[in-house]
Design a protein around this motif. Structure first.
Motif, PDB file in Angstrom:
ATOM      1  N   LEU A   1       0.841  -1.204   0.000  1.00  0.00           N
ATOM      2  CA  LEU A   1       0.000   0.000   0.000  1.00  0.00           C
ATOM      3  C   LEU A   1       0.869   1.243   0.000  1.00  0.00           C
ATOM      4  O   LEU A   1       1.950   1.243   0.562  1.00  0.00           O
ATOM      5  N   PRO A   2       0.385   2.316  -0.628  1.00  0.00           N
ATOM      6  CA  PRO A   2       1.122   3.580  -0.532  1.00  0.00           C
ATOM      7  C   PRO A   2       1.037   4.088   0.903  1.00  0.00           C
ATOM      8  O   PRO A   2       0.178   3.643   1.656  1.00  0.00           O
ATOM      9  N   PRO A   3       1.921   5.008   1.301  1.00  0.00           N
ATOM     10  CA  PRO A   3       1.867   5.529   2.668  1.00  0.00           C
ATOM     11  C   PRO A   3       0.491   6.108   2.980  1.00  0.00           C
ATOM     12  O   PRO A   3      -0.183   6.608   2.080  1.00  0.00           O
ATOM     13  N   GLN A   4       0.109   5.987   4.236  1.00  0.00           N
ATOM     14  CA  GLN A   4      -1.208   6.471   4.652  1.00  0.00           C
ATOM     15  C   GLN A   4      -1.323   7.973   4.407  1.00  0.00           C
ATOM     16  O   GLN A   4      -0.478   8.743   4.834  1.00  0.00           O
ATOM     17  N   PRO A   5      -2.359   8.398   3.686  1.00  0.00           N
ATOM     18  CA  PRO A   5      -2.530   9.846   3.467  1.00  0.00           C
ATOM     19  C   PRO A   5      -2.990  10.537   4.749  1.00  0.00           C
ATOM     20  O   PRO A   5      -3.359   9.879   5.714  1.00  0.00           O
TER      21      PRO A   5
ATOM     22  N   PRO B   1      -8.441   8.027   1.351  1.00  0.00           N
ATOM     23  CA  PRO B   1      -7.371   7.228   0.747  1.00  0.00           C
ATOM     24  C   PRO B   1      -7.798   6.774  -0.654  1.00  0.00           C
ATOM     25  O   PRO B   1      -8.976   6.539  -0.890  1.00  0.00           O
ATOM     26  N   THR B   2      -6.833   6.677  -1.555  1.00  0.00           N
ATOM     27  CA  THR B   2      -7.164   6.162  -2.878  1.00  0.00           C
ATOM     28  C   THR B   2      -7.096   4.642  -2.852  1.00  0.00           C
ATOM     29  O   THR B   2      -6.474   4.046  -1.983  1.00  0.00           O
ATOM     30  N   SER B   3      -7.753   4.025  -3.805  1.00  0.00           N
ATOM     31  CA  SER B   3      -7.753   2.572  -3.889  1.00  0.00           C
ATOM     32  C   SER B   3      -7.854   2.220  -5.367  1.00  0.00           C
ATOM     33  O   SER B   3      -8.094   3.090  -6.189  1.00  0.00           O
ATOM     34  N   PRO B   4      -7.652   0.929  -5.728  1.00  0.00           N
ATOM     35  CA  PRO B   4      -7.776   0.579  -7.131  1.00  0.00           C
ATOM     36  C   PRO B   4      -9.147   1.023  -7.647  1.00  0.00           C
ATOM     37  O   PRO B   4     -10.092   0.974  -6.878  1.00  0.00           O
TER      38      PRO B   4
ATOM     39  N   PHE C   1      -7.348   3.478  -8.948  1.00  0.00           N
ATOM     40  CA  PHE C   1      -6.629   4.744  -9.046  1.00  0.00           C
ATOM     41  C   PHE C   1      -5.235   4.713  -8.435  1.00  0.00           C
ATOM     42  O   PHE C   1      -4.592   5.728  -8.270  1.00  0.00           O
TER      43      PHE C   1
ATOM     44  N   TYR D   1      -5.223  -5.497  -8.091  1.00  0.00           N
ATOM     45  CA  TYR D   1      -6.630  -5.864  -7.952  1.00  0.00           C
ATOM     46  C   TYR D   1      -7.243  -6.279  -9.293  1.00  0.00           C
ATOM     47  O   TYR D   1      -7.956  -7.264  -9.376  1.00  0.00           O
TER      48      TYR D   1
ATOM     49  N   ASN E   1      -7.938 -11.364   1.513  1.00  0.00           N
ATOM     50  CA  ASN E   1      -6.893 -10.449   1.035  1.00  0.00           C
ATOM     51  C   ASN E   1      -6.267 -10.951  -0.255  1.00  0.00           C
ATOM     52  O   ASN E   1      -6.020 -12.135  -0.408  1.00  0.00           O
ATOM     53  N   GLY E   2      -6.032 -10.004  -1.169  1.00  0.00           N
ATOM     54  CA  GLY E   2      -5.353 -10.366  -2.406  1.00  0.00           C
ATOM     55  C   GLY E   2      -6.283 -10.836  -3.504  1.00  0.00           C
ATOM     56  O   GLY E   2      -5.831 -11.175  -4.579  1.00  0.00           O
TER      57      GLY E   2
END
Lengths: 225, 242
Positions: B99-103, B109-112, B114, B129, B183-184
């Motif tokens: 995951l990208p660092p927590q905003p 937060p962005t997610s697939p 994007f 995803y 997950n995954g």
């Protein structure tokens, strides 16, 4: 906070408004297609998106006269994207209409209760649709058969006798969710289920158990997928 | 007007979502920057790599105005490693991309779709995803941009089979309470298994509904009375029911 976090913060805050609106609209659409009940109307987002679509259509109308092949190709891209946006909005509205059609009386009472809150459940046009559709239906039923029943049996929203006539969506239905921020332990009422939801997890859970964290109906710590 | 579809996304809708993923292209023609509804597209200057949404990349590719660089995970080497991991771990999917660092707290937060998990410089060791949809679409529209398209296609199919087997096996652990971790899992896999998984959970819940209601009532009562002495009785009940 280390340098990565700082960079991320700058990066997130610099995401342009347009892209963020697309992300939000996409989330709203997926959530509305998946959730068992209707979610609050995202009025500010929809105002912005519809306004932008209107301006883009004007732009396309302005430029279609131009036969220069270069601008022509640009126009094709713009129109392709416009159609994608229109599909998102249309599918979102139709999913909501479907829910309104299925549980009109239940949604009407929820909407009335939500009027004092920050975000009403339905948009103005949706509410108009709901009430006029309901009155047409009621008039039709009463002329075709209900009128011949005894007065005490004519109601469509009778809740006496312990059984309600008003249909409700099944709020305990299982949904797929993705966790956006750490939530911690969650318990499913009535069962022994306890589990810990961490950022990035995907879970299948009851909608009623996670509703208060979902985007749209709660704190926005998880999204439906 | 109302949408006559049951809850859940259909495969074309999942593909539509997947078309918002960012991919890397090498333009073959200049294209000026564009103000689109979803944000600005940067000008394309050959031969500089640019990240653009998949739908636009496919359009440019079809008109031979650009080449698509397959994502870092979509090549025989990476897929082989992921497939090994999938086969080794029988019960879980291979982990999703980091995951990208927590905003910061006030932004969502962005997610697939994007997150930039499908660009040429994304993580090569994890399936994003929308892996299945993206792989299929790229192989169909841009197979000449791959080094070994047939090998990649074969590996994607192997991965799909291994993962489908895991999904089917998961039916054993489903129960009425839900709370089932996946997950995954991929977007298309969610779409495929949604009606089955939720159908089983909902069906089991309805069977156990009265027992659950009893327990809910009892727990509420206990909460009001402030003691919990009946836990033992409850276990006995459960034994009788089974």
């Amino acid at each position: 906070m280390d340098i990565d976090d700082l960079l991320a913060e700058v990066a997130v805050d610099s995401v342009p408004r347009e892209l963020r609106d697309l992300q939000e609209l996409t989330r709203c659409w997926v959530a509305e297609r998946v959730a068992p009940e209707i979610l609050p109307w995202p009025s500010e987002l929809m105002d912005r998106v519809l306004d932008r679509i209107r301006r883009q259509i004007e732009l396309v109308e302005d430029q279609t006269g131009d036969m220069n092949p270069k601008t022509n190709f640009k126009l094709i891209i713009i129109q392709t994207e416009l159609e994608r946006f229109k599909f998102l909005v249309r599918s979102f509205l139709r999913a909501r209409l479907n829910k309104i059609d299925q549980h009109p009386l239940h949604i009407q009472s929820l909407h009335d209760a939500s009027l004092d809150m920050l975000q009403p459940l339905l948009s103005h046009s949706e509410y108009q649709y709901l009430t006029s559709h309901q009155s047409l239906l009621a008039a039709h039923y009463s002329t075709s058969f209900l009128g011949q029943f005894p007065a005490s049996l004519q109601r469509l929203d009778d809740i006496t006798g312990g059984i309600s006539m008003i249909d409700k969506p099944d709020e305990d239905k299982a949904v797929f969710v993705r966790v956006l921020r750490d939530i911690g332990d969650i318990a499913v009422e009535g069962t022994d289920r306890r589990f810990n939801m961490k950022r990035g997890d995907v879970w299948v859970v009851r909608w009623s158990a996670v509703k208060k964290w979902a985007i749209g109906t709660g704190t926005g710590d998880l999204e439906l997928i | 007007m109302a949408l006559p579809l049951p809850p859940g996304l259909t495969p074309p809708e999942i593909a539509f979502l997947c078309e918002m993923e960012l991919v890397t292209v090498i333009p073959r023609q200049r294209l000026e920057g564009l103000e689109l509804l979803g944000g600005r597209i940067k000008p394309l200057n050959p031969p500089h790599r640019t990240n653009i949404p998949l739908w636009l990349a496919l359009l440019l590719k079809r008109q031979r105005r650009a080449n698509i660089l397959p994502p870092a995970w979509l090549n025989a080497h990476s897929l082989n490693a992921i497939l090994d991991h999938e086969i080794e771990h029988e019960d879980t999917f291979s982990p999703p991309p980091r995951l990208p660092p927590q905003p910061s707290n006030n932004t969502l937060p962005t997610s697939p779709p994007f997150l930039a998990n499908n660009t040429a410089d994304a993580a090569p060791d994890a399936l994003p995803y929308h892996w299945l949809e993206l792989g299929e679409m790229l192989l169909e529209a841009a197979s000449d941009d791959f080094e070994e398209p047939d090998n990649v296609r074969k590996l994607l199919r192997d991965l799909r089979e291994v993962r489908m087997a895991k999904l089917r096996k998961s039916a054993d652990v489903l129960d009425a309470g839900g709370g089932f971790q996946m997950n995954g899992v991929g977007g298309m896999e969610v779409g495929e298994s949604r009606s089955f998984v939720t159908g089983v959970i909902d069906g089991l819940r309805k069977i156990a509904a009265s027992r659950e209601q009893q327990r809910k009532d009892r727990e509420r009562e206990e909460l009001e009375n402030g003691y919990s002495g009946t836990a033992g009785d409850y276990d006995d009940d459960e034994m009788d029911m089974q």
